[in-house]
Write a protein that holds these residues in place. Structure first.
Motif, PDB file in Angstrom:
ATOM      1  N   PHE A   1       0.858  -1.185   0.000  1.00 21.74           N
ATOM      2  CA  PHE A   1       0.000   0.000   0.000  1.00 21.74           C
ATOM      3  C   PHE A   1       0.896   1.238   0.000  1.00 21.74           C
ATOM      4  CE2 PHE A   1      -1.952   3.462   2.430  1.00 21.74           C
ATOM      5  CZ  PHE A   1      -3.062   3.711   1.633  1.00 21.74           C
ATOM      6  N   THR A   2       0.663   2.130  -0.955  1.00 22.72           N
ATOM      7  CA  THR A   2       1.489   3.328  -1.079  1.00 22.72           C
ATOM      8  C   THR A   2       0.612   4.572  -1.117  1.00 22.72           C
ATOM      9  OG1 THR A   2       3.124   2.103  -2.378  1.00 22.72           O
ATOM     10  CG2 THR A   2       3.249   4.500  -2.456  1.00 22.72           C
ATOM     11  N   PHE A   3       1.012   5.558  -0.360  1.00 20.59           N
ATOM     12  CA  PHE A   3       0.393   6.890  -0.429  1.00 20.59           C
ATOM     13  C   PHE A   3       1.498   7.856  -0.848  1.00 20.59           C
ATOM     14  CE2 PHE A   3      -0.566  10.954   1.798  1.00 20.59           C
ATOM     15  CZ  PHE A   3      -1.691  11.307   1.078  1.00 20.59           C
ATOM     16  N   LYS A   4       1.350   8.442  -2.022  1.00 20.02           N
ATOM     17  CA  LYS A   4       2.390   9.307  -2.556  1.00 20.02           C
ATOM     18  C   LYS A   4       1.767  10.608  -3.026  1.00 20.02           C
ATOM     19  CE  LYS A   4       6.452   9.194  -5.569  1.00 20.02           C
ATOM     20  NZ  LYS A   4       7.228   8.359  -6.521  1.00 20.02           N
ATOM     21  N   LEU A   5       2.089  11.669  -2.298  1.00 23.84           N
ATOM     22  CA  LEU A   5       1.511  12.979  -2.580  1.00 23.84           C
ATOM     23  C   LEU A   5       2.621  13.960  -2.941  1.00 23.84           C
ATOM     24  CD1 LEU A   5      -1.027  14.829  -2.518  1.00 23.84           C
ATOM     25  CD2 LEU A   5      -0.424  15.356  -0.151  1.00 23.84           C
TER      26      LEU A   5
ATOM     27  N   TYR B   1       5.517  13.547  -0.509  1.00 25.05           N
ATOM     28  CA  TYR B   1       5.262  12.871   0.764  1.00 25.05           C
ATOM     29  C   TYR B   1       4.894  11.423   0.452  1.00 25.05           C
ATOM     30  CZ  TYR B   1       3.256  12.098   5.407  1.00 25.05           C
ATOM     31  OH  TYR B   1       2.976  11.631   6.660  1.00 25.05           O
ATOM     32  N   THR B   2       5.679  10.461   0.908  1.00 29.69           N
ATOM     33  CA  THR B   2       5.456   9.055   0.573  1.00 29.69           C
ATOM     34  C   THR B   2       5.324   8.202   1.828  1.00 29.69           C
ATOM     35  OG1 THR B   2       6.760   9.302  -1.448  1.00 29.69           O
ATOM     36  CG2 THR B   2       6.315   7.061  -0.710  1.00 29.69           C
ATOM     37  N   THR B   3       4.291   7.382   1.854  1.00 24.30           N
ATOM     38  CA  THR B   3       4.086   6.398   2.915  1.00 24.30           C
ATOM     39  C   THR B   3       3.900   5.045   2.261  1.00 24.30           C
ATOM     40  OG1 THR B   3       2.979   8.018   4.321  1.00 24.30           O
ATOM     41  CG2 THR B   3       2.622   5.708   4.847  1.00 24.30           C
TER      42      THR B   3
END
Length: 419
Positions: free
Chosen positions: A251-255, A406-408
């Motif tokens: 799972f990746t959150f990349k803003l 911003y990456t999670t």
């Protein structure tokens, strides 16, 4: 559970309708008919509560209707109110005594009032040493009657009354049964008790991933994330991807900001996996699907985080076990009781964790008090497993001079099991 008209009830109602509703014209008046819609739809309630429904028959003459219960021990009638007293066949007759030149007529309904399912609370005493000390078994049932115990592994253990005797190393299988009554169905619960050197059997919550949104077991996978810069939601910046062999999911959150914000960015993530075959939690009652903990003592899983999320040190992971225990809170919102423990990876490599189930505490009590986490695990299935940020990551700078990304990222590898 819904009312179902029995086969005999369907045939009987059809015959009555074909015969003019069980009454009909005579030499003294014109023929009239009664429309008597099916009165089922509720369920019998546990005393002292009584389930009621309103009878709504109408006569073609427009005359008043009276109702009579032909089975008063099962269901009673007062005016147009039908009360369901216990399980069985309920027969109700609607009558019109004659009105403005119409002859008397009647119509009868026959339907089944089903028994309520009951819950047996039979908690596993846990792994036992092989010695001569008997183990006291205890259980309660919704019907209130005594629960009887029986061993199906007599070479490993025997049961007399509520006392269990240990005979050999192995898995002792004991069934607790309550026969039910006029309100409740018969019910049973099986407990497997490791004796001596035996271990609890492993339970698989998920074996891997069919694709980015579904486990191999048919459960839904859903991820959420957000920051102070995008309204605290994905808004197109979230992505889920399963490996080609289905052994892992990332799972990746990349803003990427299109403007500097002038301060630190706060963010979170949450990844949830539902039990086999489950798409979502029930919104109206308990969720019966899920893994049921018996004598299992640990939860095992493997996770990895990306360097940006790991580096600040506030990279703890909250692990949530969402149970089938359903509650409507005081504000009217549905809620499921959840248990919580924590894990903390130390580097970006995949790390295997083994969390003690008795180390989980109540994470969401849904407004209830005095809940015991271990009892909750014994009494309700694990319907959903969740991994989420234990705290926000506020270390990514956003100054007037840059436009940061911003990456999670969180990766689950291999199965999630309980043993």
């Amino acid at each position: 559970m819904r009312f179902q008209m029995s086969a005999i009830g369907v045939v009987y109602a059809t015959m009555l309708a074909a015969c003019g509703g069980g009454g009909g014209g005579s030499d003294g008046g014109a023929v009239q008919s009664i429309s008597f819609p099916f009165a089922g739809g509720g369920t019998v309630s546990a005393p002292p509560a009584v389930t009621t429904t309103t009878l709504r028959a109408t006569a073609s003459s427009g005359g008043p209707i009276t109702y009579t219960s032909e089975t008063p021990a099962v269901c009673s009638v007062s005016g147009s109110t039908l009360s369901l007293l216990k399980a069985g066949e309920c027969a109700v007759t609607a009558r019109q005594a004659g009105f403005e030149g119409y002859a008397a007529v009647s119509q009868r309904q026959l339907f089944v009032v089903p028994k309520m399912p009951q819950m047996i609370v039979f908690r596993n005493p846990g792994a036992q040493p092989l010695d001569t000390h008997p183990v006291a078994l205890s259980a309660t049932a919704g019907a209130g009657g005594a629960v009887t115990f029986a061993s199906s592994t007599p070479s490993v253990c025997t049961v007399s009354g509520s006392a269990l005797t240990k005979l050999a190393n192995g898995l002792c299988t004991v069934t607790g049964t309550q026969d039910g009554d006029d309100i409740y169905e018969k019910a049973s619960v099986v407990r497997n008790i490791p004796i001596g050197t035996e271990q609890a059997p492993a339970l698989t919550f998920t074996a891997g991933f069919k694709d980015a949104t579904t486990t191999r077991d048919g459960g839904t996978v859903e991820g959420f994330a957000g920051t102070s810069e995008n309204g605290w939601w994905c808004n197109g910046a979230c992505e889920q991807a399963a490996s080609a062999d289905g052994g892992s999911l990332t799972f990746t959150f990349k803003l990427k900001l299109d403007h500097p914000s002038g301060g630190a960015i706060g963010g979170y993530y949450s990844l949830g996996l539902y039990a086999a075959g489950l798409k979502e939690l029930s919104k109206s009652g308990p969720t019966a699907v899920g893994v049921r903990i018996d004598s299992q003592a640990t939860m095992k899983f493997t996770i990895a985080q990306n360097a940006d999320w790991l580096s600040p040190g506030n990279n703890g992971v909250s692990v949530d076990l969402v149970l089938g225990h359903f509650v409507v809170k005081a504000d009217g919102k549905p809620c499921n009781v959840a248990l919580r423990a924590k894990a903390k990876p130390v580097d970006t490599t995949a790390t295997a964790f083994s969390l003690g189930l008795k180390d989980f505490t109540i994470g969401d009590a849904c407004g209830l008090s005095d809940l015991n986490a271990w009892n909750e695990l014994q009494d309700y299935p694990i319907a959903k497993v969740g991994f989420s940020a234990d705290s926000m990551n506020t270390t990514v700078s956003s100054t007037p001079a840059d436009k940061p990304t911003y990456t999670t990222q969180l990766t689950l590898t291999g199965p999630i099991t309980f043993q």
